[in-house]
Design an enzyme around this catalytic site. Sequence first.
Site, PDB file in Angstrom:
ATOM      1  N   HIS A 210       7.845 -23.675  -9.692  1.00 16.27           N
ATOM      2  CA  HIS A 210       9.007 -23.982  -8.849  1.00 16.27           C
ATOM      3  C   HIS A 210       8.589 -24.473  -7.464  1.00 16.27           C
ATOM      4  O   HIS A 210       7.478 -24.207  -6.985  1.00 16.27           O
ATOM      5  CB  HIS A 210       9.912 -22.756  -8.715  1.00 16.27           C
ATOM      6  CG  HIS A 210       9.281 -21.622  -7.954  1.00 16.27           C
ATOM      7  ND1 HIS A 210       9.175 -21.595  -6.579  1.00 16.27           N
ATOM      8  CD2 HIS A 210       8.721 -20.470  -8.387  1.00 16.27           C
ATOM      9  CE1 HIS A 210       8.580 -20.496  -6.188  1.00 16.27           C
ATOM     10  NE2 HIS A 210       8.290 -19.785  -7.268  1.00 16.27           N
TER      11      HIS A 210
ATOM     12  N   GLU B 230       9.289 -14.581 -13.022  1.00 19.44           N
ATOM     13  CA  GLU B 230       8.103 -14.076 -12.332  1.00 19.44           C
ATOM     14  C   GLU B 230       7.903 -12.591 -12.651  1.00 19.44           C
ATOM     15  O   GLU B 230       8.821 -11.909 -13.148  1.00 19.44           O
ATOM     16  CB  GLU B 230       8.283 -14.286 -10.809  1.00 19.44           C
ATOM     17  CG  GLU B 230       7.138 -13.831  -9.941  1.00 19.44           C
ATOM     18  CD  GLU B 230       5.825 -14.507 -10.287  1.00 19.44           C
ATOM     19  OE1 GLU B 230       5.153 -13.998 -11.215  1.00 19.44           O
ATOM     20  OE2 GLU B 230       5.473 -15.503  -9.643  1.00 19.44           O
TER      21      GLU B 230
END
Length: 211
Positions: free
Chosen positions: A9, A83
Site C-alpha cells: 500500500h 497486516e
Amino acid sequence: MKRLIVIRHGYSVTNKEKRFTGQRDVALTEVGYQQAKAVARYLVKHEKIDKIISSDLSRAVNTARPTAEALGLPIHTTPLLRELAMGTWEGMLFEDVQREYQDLLAQRSKDASVPCPGGESFKDLFVRTQAALDRILADEADTVMVVTHGGTFRCINCIADGGDYTAAPHHSLADNASITVFNVENGRLVRALYNFTGHLRDGTTADRNLL
C-alpha cells in the site's frame, strides 16, 4: 502462465508519523494517493490484469482503486491479506515501543511464534498469508494484482524462497507502492520484478517505513 503482481500500500498517515499501524484502518497521505495513481499508470501500460484482490483495510483498497477504475475491474477484498495484528502496539510510536518493550522485542526477534501483546505472532501472519495465497493461486484468473502490507509482503517473499514462518520476519521490507511480480512456475512463485519503484516520480516517494 499465472502471474501475481504484489503491491505494498501507499504511504499512510501512520507511516509518516512513525507509528506501528497493524490492523488499524488508517488513511493514505496525499503522497500515498499520488503513489496509487502512479501504480495505476505503470500497470495499465505494462500489464494485462485480470483480477484485483486487496486487503480489506482502506489504505490497501485505496491503493488499488486507481488501477481498478482505469481497468473497469472490481476490487475483491479479504481480511487474510491484512497486516500483522499488533495489539497494544497499534498507534504507538516506534521509539516508544522500542523503549518500553525491549525484552519482548528481543524474544520476538528470536522466536516468530511470540505474539505482539494482544495481537498476532509472525507465525500467525505467515499461516494467514499462506491461506490467502492458496486461494489466489487456485483462482482461474491468469494475472492477479494483490495489494497488501509490509509484513504480509515479507511472508509472501519468504514463501517464494521456500522458507517457513521462522524466516519471514527477516525478509526485507517492500517500499510503499512498490511493485513485485511473481511468475507461478510448477506451483512456485518465481520473482520477475522485485520491489520496483521506478514508476514513482518526484513527489511520490517517501522514506521506507515499517508496517
